[in-house]
Design an enzyme around this catalytic site. Structure first.
Site, PDB file in Angstrom:
ATOM      1  CB  CYS A 138      -0.933  -0.014   1.208  1.00 18.18           C
ATOM      2  SG  CYS A 138      -1.980   1.444   1.278  1.00 18.18           S
ATOM      3  CB  CYS A 141      -0.757   2.623   4.000  1.00 23.77           C
ATOM      4  SG  CYS A 141      -2.190   1.903   3.228  1.00 23.77           S
ATOM      5  CG  ASP A 142       3.184   1.419   4.481  1.00 25.66           C
ATOM      6  OD1 ASP A 142       2.653   1.917   5.493  1.00 25.66           O
ATOM      7  OD2 ASP A 142       3.096   0.218   4.186  1.00 25.66           O
TER       8      ASP A 142
END
Ligand code: NAP
Length: 316
Positions: A138, A141-142
């Protein structure tokens, strides 16, 4: 202990992503007693997409914003929501279908499966053991953890190319590793990737191993034409090599294709009466938010028709 109830929903929707929310809207507007069950919050995978620019009516919209709009819309209707419920088992074959979660047993006349799909794994040494230590599925997300660092994205589809572009917001360099020399992503995305100076293409190549020392530090890649192996320093690896359906609980109850995607007809009907499948979990030729919500609309209407037909059959 199971909290059993005599209440029978007209329709239980498994999965609260765009497909599930759209079907909930259509079920509720058809006056069906409707519930949505999801393992997590409602909204689904588009929460993880950076920007969506092929959803009609919006030039560009963040995935999270679009999902919020879907949820707010559905909130106007009387739909019971069961978030954070892990489905343990299902009985789809009986006339009254049963959905068991850790502490509930829910009953319904129809079920719409909208459980989506998850990222496929590369299956190489160092992948699973380094999730959270440099391996991520992701970028949204990261990505921010990779400011001024080097990352490698794997794959040649829309996801890989879009997420490689997203990572260039943070990383100083993004390797895009693909096993062929042709991408299957949309032409417009391919052009953006080719124009982006931070992205370096590594074609006809596969990752053989992810090497870490507490955190990912390099990858071993193989050129599939020459069979030559080299190592490449990188701080992160983002595999985007396609999807596999979330169908663990439904195996042997509804017919699936070779990859496990649930087979449906054009009315979203599965091989089991009163059970429908929509969105990424079904064997659709196109996995997009717009096709997921379209599937949801069809299934909502078909579930309603099914219930009317059942009632008429009882009266006769
Ligand atoms: P995808 O389109 O199936 O592409 C997967 C890519 O990974 C392919 O290029 C494939 O290579 C490669 N691959 C597969 N297995 C591999 C392996 N073991 N090792 C190395 N490479 C491997 O998957 P996706 O990009 O995740 O997209 C999934 C669906 O969502 C698609 O329908 C896509 O169009 C859709 N989507 C749409 C958007 C959008 O419209 N904006 C955004 C994201 C996703 P080959 O090409 O050689 O097969």
């Amino acid at each position: 202990m199971d909290k059993k109830t005599d209440k029978v929903f007209d329709c239980i929707i498994l999965g609260g992503g765009p497909a599930g929310l759209s079907s909930a809207l259509y079920c509720a507007r058809a006056n069906l007693k409707t519930a949505i069950v999801d393992i997590s919050t409602l909204g689904g995978t588009p929460f993880n997409y950076c920007e969506i620019e092929n959803y009609l009516g919006f030039n560009k919209i963040e995935g999270s914003e679009l999902c919020e709009k879907f949820e707010q819309h559905v909130d106007n209707f009387n739909i019971e929501k069961f978030p954070f419920e892990e489905i343990q088992s299902v009985d789809l074959v009986s006339a009254i279908k049963k959905i068991k979660t850790l502490d509930k047993e829910l009953l319904a006349k129809t079920v719409i499966i909208a459980t989506g799909a998850k990222a496929k794994k590369l299956g190489v040494k160092g992948e699973l053991e380094n999730i959270g230590k440099g391996v991520s599925y992701c970028a949204v997300c990261d990505g921010a953890f990779y400011k001024d660092k080097v990352t490698a994205v794997v794959g040649g589809g829309n996801s890989a190319l879009e997420e490689a572009l997203y990572l260039t917001r943070f990383a100083k360099k993004v390797y895009l590793i693909h096993r062929r020399d042709k991408f299957r992503a949309d032409e417009i995305i391919q052009k953006r990737v080719l124009d982006n100076k931070k992205i370096e293409l590594i074609l006809n190549s596969t990752i053989e191993e992810i090497i870490a020392d507490k955190k990912v530090k390099e990858i071993r890649i193989k050129n599939v034409l020459s069979n030559k192996t080299t190592t490449l320093k990188t701080d992160g690896v983002f595999p985007y090599i396609g999807l596999e359906p979330n169908v663990e609980q439904f195996i042997a109850q509804v017919e699936q294709d070779k990859q496990g995607f649930i087979k449906t007809d054009c009315a979203m009907k599965t091989s089991v009466e009163g059970v429908f499948a929509i969105g990424d979990v079904r064997n659709t030729p196109l996995r997009q938010v717009i096709t997921a919500v379209s599937d949801g609309a069809i299934a909502g209407v078909e579930a309603s028709k099914y219930i009317i037909n059942q009632k008429e059959a009882v009266v006769k």
